[in-house]
Every structure is written in C-alpha cells, then in structure tokens.
Design a protein around this motif. Structure first.
Motif, short mmCIF file in Angstrom:
data_model
loop_
_atom_site.label_atom_id
_atom_site.label_comp_id
_atom_site.label_asym_id
_atom_site.label_seq_id
_atom_site.Cartn_x
_atom_site.Cartn_y
_atom_site.Cartn_z
N CYS A 48 1.75 0.51 -4.37
CA CYS A 48 0.89 0.09 -3.26
C CYS A 48 1.69 -0.70 -2.23
CB CYS A 48 -0.25 -0.80 -3.77
SG CYS A 48 -1.09 -0.19 -5.24
N CYS A 51 3.08 0.47 1.24
CA CYS A 51 2.22 0.51 2.43
C CYS A 51 1.52 -0.81 2.73
CB CYS A 51 1.16 1.59 2.28
SG CYS A 51 1.82 3.26 2.28
N HIS A 52 1.45 -1.69 1.75
CA HIS A 52 0.71 -2.94 1.95
C HIS A 52 1.57 -4.16 1.65
CE1 HIS A 52 -3.31 -1.13 2.31
NE2 HIS A 52 -2.99 -0.31 1.32
N ARG A 74 -12.55 -10.73 3.34
CA ARG A 74 -12.84 -9.78 4.41
C ARG A 74 -14.26 -9.22 4.26
NH1 ARG A 74 -7.62 -6.30 5.05
NH2 ARG A 74 -6.75 -8.33 4.60
N ILE A 77 -14.32 -3.06 3.94
CA ILE A 77 -13.15 -2.34 3.45
C ILE A 77 -13.04 -1.07 4.28
CG2 ILE A 77 -12.08 -1.26 1.45
CD1 ILE A 77 -14.25 -2.87 -0.21
N GLY A 78 -11.83 -0.73 4.70
CA GLY A 78 -11.62 0.48 5.49
C GLY A 78 -12.46 0.46 6.75
N LEU A 88 -14.45 -2.26 -3.69
CA LEU A 88 -12.99 -2.29 -3.65
C LEU A 88 -12.42 -1.35 -4.70
CD1 LEU A 88 -11.57 -5.94 -3.35
CD2 LEU A 88 -10.92 -3.96 -2.00
N TRP A 91 -12.93 2.19 -3.57
CA TRP A 91 -12.01 2.54 -2.48
C TRP A 91 -10.61 2.83 -3.04
CZ3 TRP A 91 -11.70 3.41 2.77
CH2 TRP A 91 -10.40 3.40 3.30
N ASP A 99 -13.28 7.81 3.47
CA ASP A 99 -12.76 8.02 4.81
C ASP A 99 -11.69 9.11 4.77
OD1 ASP A 99 -11.78 7.95 7.33
OD2 ASP A 99 -11.29 5.81 7.34
N SER A 102 -8.50 8.60 6.57
CA SER A 102 -7.66 7.46 6.25
C SER A 102 -6.26 7.92 5.86
CB SER A 102 -8.27 6.67 5.10
OG SER A 102 -7.36 5.68 4.69
N MET A 104 -4.59 6.38 3.79
CA MET A 104 -4.36 6.00 2.39
C MET A 104 -4.65 7.19 1.49
SD MET A 104 -5.45 2.74 0.20
CE MET A 104 -5.76 2.85 -1.56
N LEU A 107 -4.38 8.27 -5.12
CA LEU A 107 -3.20 8.03 -5.95
C LEU A 107 -3.50 8.27 -7.43
CD1 LEU A 107 -2.04 4.83 -4.07
CD2 LEU A 107 -0.79 6.98 -4.16
C1 HEC Z 1 0.73 5.81 1.96
C2 HEC Z 1 0.33 4.46 2.26
C3 HEC Z 1 -0.65 3.75 1.33
C4 HEC Z 1 -0.53 3.54 -0.04
C5 HEC Z 1 0.55 4.05 -0.98
C6 HEC Z 1 -1.65 2.70 -0.40
N1 HEC Z 1 -2.42 2.41 0.69
FE1 HEC Z 1 -4.08 1.22 0.73
N2 HEC Z 1 -4.35 1.65 2.69
C7 HEC Z 1 -3.49 2.40 3.48
C8 HEC Z 1 -4.02 2.48 4.83
C9 HEC Z 1 -3.39 3.21 6.00
C10 HEC Z 1 -5.25 1.75 4.81
C11 HEC Z 1 -6.24 1.56 5.96
C12 HEC Z 1 -7.25 2.65 5.76
C13 HEC Z 1 -8.41 2.67 6.68
O1 HEC Z 1 -8.83 1.63 7.18
O2 HEC Z 1 -8.93 3.78 6.85
C14 HEC Z 1 -5.40 1.24 3.46
C15 HEC Z 1 -6.47 0.45 3.05
C16 HEC Z 1 -6.54 -0.18 1.83
C17 HEC Z 1 -7.55 -1.15 1.46
C18 HEC Z 1 -8.68 -1.63 2.35
C19 HEC Z 1 -8.15 -2.76 3.19
C20 HEC Z 1 -9.06 -3.19 4.29
O3 HEC Z 1 -8.93 -4.33 4.73
O4 HEC Z 1 -9.88 -2.42 4.73
C21 HEC Z 1 -7.27 -1.56 0.19
C22 HEC Z 1 -8.03 -2.60 -0.63
C23 HEC Z 1 -6.10 -0.83 -0.25
N3 HEC Z 1 -5.68 -0.01 0.78
C24 HEC Z 1 -5.52 -0.97 -1.48
C25 HEC Z 1 -4.47 -0.18 -1.94
C26 HEC Z 1 -3.98 -0.21 -3.30
C27 HEC Z 1 -4.49 -1.13 -4.39
C28 HEC Z 1 -2.98 0.72 -3.36
C29 HEC Z 1 -2.20 1.14 -4.60
C30 HEC Z 1 -3.01 1.66 -5.69
C31 HEC Z 1 -2.82 1.30 -2.04
N4 HEC Z 1 -3.76 0.73 -1.20
C32 HEC Z 1 -1.88 2.26 -1.70
C33 HEC Z 1 -2.30 2.98 3.08
C34 HEC Z 1 -1.84 3.03 1.77
#
Ligand code: HEC
Length: 125
Positions: A48, A51-52, A74, A77-78, A88, A91, A99, A102, A104, A107
């Motif tokens: 994770c 990207c975060h 927050r 979410i999304g 959460l 999502w 979405d 998105s 994301m 996984l």
């Molecule tokens: C390839 C990149 C990528 C990976 C890997 C990824 N994310 Fe994300 N994630 C994103 C993106 C881009 C968004 C924003 C999505 C949207 O708003 O549509 C997001 C949004 C989120 C959000 C919502 C945040 C918000 O404030 O709205 C959460 C929680 C989250 N991810 C958790 C995780 C977790 C836990 C993992 C690992 C299991 C993970 N992500 C792996 C790209 C990624």
C-alpha cells in the motif's frame, strides 16, 4: 494524589511511555476485531505504501493516492463513501466496486487482512 517515586502509578506511566517510544500497538481493536500490530505488517505485504503515505509504516511514502494519516477523522472515503470502519474495510477489499474510475486497484485483500489493516489505520501513531 500520592506522586512519590515508587508509587504504582509512576511505574504504570513510565511503562506506557516506553510503549509509546517503541510504537507498540495494541493487538486487538474493538471496532474492527482486527489486530493493529499485524495490520502494519499486512500493509507492508500488500505494498500500500507504494501509493500512500502512512505514518509508522516503513517506506510508505507514496503520493499516488491520498495520505492515510488521520484517516479516522475524514468524513468520506474515495470522496463519497461515509467513513466508517466497515466501509473502510469494504473499500480496501473492493475499491473498483465503489469507484470503477479509481486509480486504486483491486489487490485481492482478504477479509481478515482488511480488518487488520483498518485496525492499524485507526490506531496509527
Ligand atoms: C496503485 C496505487 C494504489 C495502491 C497500491 C493502493 N492504493 Fe489506496 N488509493 C489509491 C488512490 C489513487 C486512491 C484515491 C481513490 C479515489 O478517491 O477514487 C486511494 C484511496 C484509498 C483510500 C481512501 C482514502 C480517502 O481518503 O478517500 C484508502 C483507505 C486506501 N486507498 C487504502 C489502501 C490500502 C490499505 C492499500 C493496500 C492494501 C492501498 N490503498 C493500495 C491508490 C492506491
């Protein structure tokens, strides 16, 4: 209140302080039934952090998605899903279901792993 050194409260407080220094996390979270300590490792395992940006997780400095710092505070979410522990979890398991546009990806996060991850996110330092 008795604050002499050697009072049981003093020992308790310094034990808590030391726990804070080594970032010791609880092993059980009421809201999710997950294990925050395990969750940190699970976050590393799924990558994770690529990207975060996530506090307390080694090398989690990605800027593709929003930082997951203080995610518990927050509202959405999304951008549209009300932020509850349950949502959460959903999502994290199925971002594309909520979405399809998105960035994301799905996984393949299991139920148990999602619970541990959310438990960590809600307890992160
Ligand atoms: C390839 C990149 C990528 C990976 C890997 C990824 N994310 Fe994300 N994630 C994103 C993106 C881009 C968004 C924003 C999505 C949207 O708003 O549509 C997001 C949004 C989120 C959000 C919502 C945040 C918000 O404030 O709205 C959460 C929680 C989250 N991810 C958790 C995780 C977790 C836990 C993992 C690992 C299991 C993970 N992500 C792996 C790209 C990624």
């Amino acid at each position: 209140m008795n604050t002499l050194p050697g009072h049981p409260m003093v020992a308790l407080c310094s034990a808590l302080l030391f726990a804070g220094c080594s970032k010791a996390l609880p092993t059980h979270d009421e809201a999710t039934g997950g294990n925050p300590q395990q969750g940190r490792e699970t976050i590393v395992r799924y990558g994770c952090g690529a990207c975060h940006t996530i506090d307390g997780v080694p090398n989690a400095r990605g800027l593709v998605g929003p930082p997951l710092v203080g995610i518990g505070e927050r509202s959405y979410i999304g951008g549209h899903l009300p932020n509850t522990a349950d949502n959460l979890e959903q999502w994290i398991k199925h971002p594309q279901r909520f979405d399809p546009q998105s960035a994301m990806p799905e996984l393949g996060v299991t139920d148990a792993d999602a619970r541990d991850i959310v438990a960590y996110l809600l307890h992160q330092p």
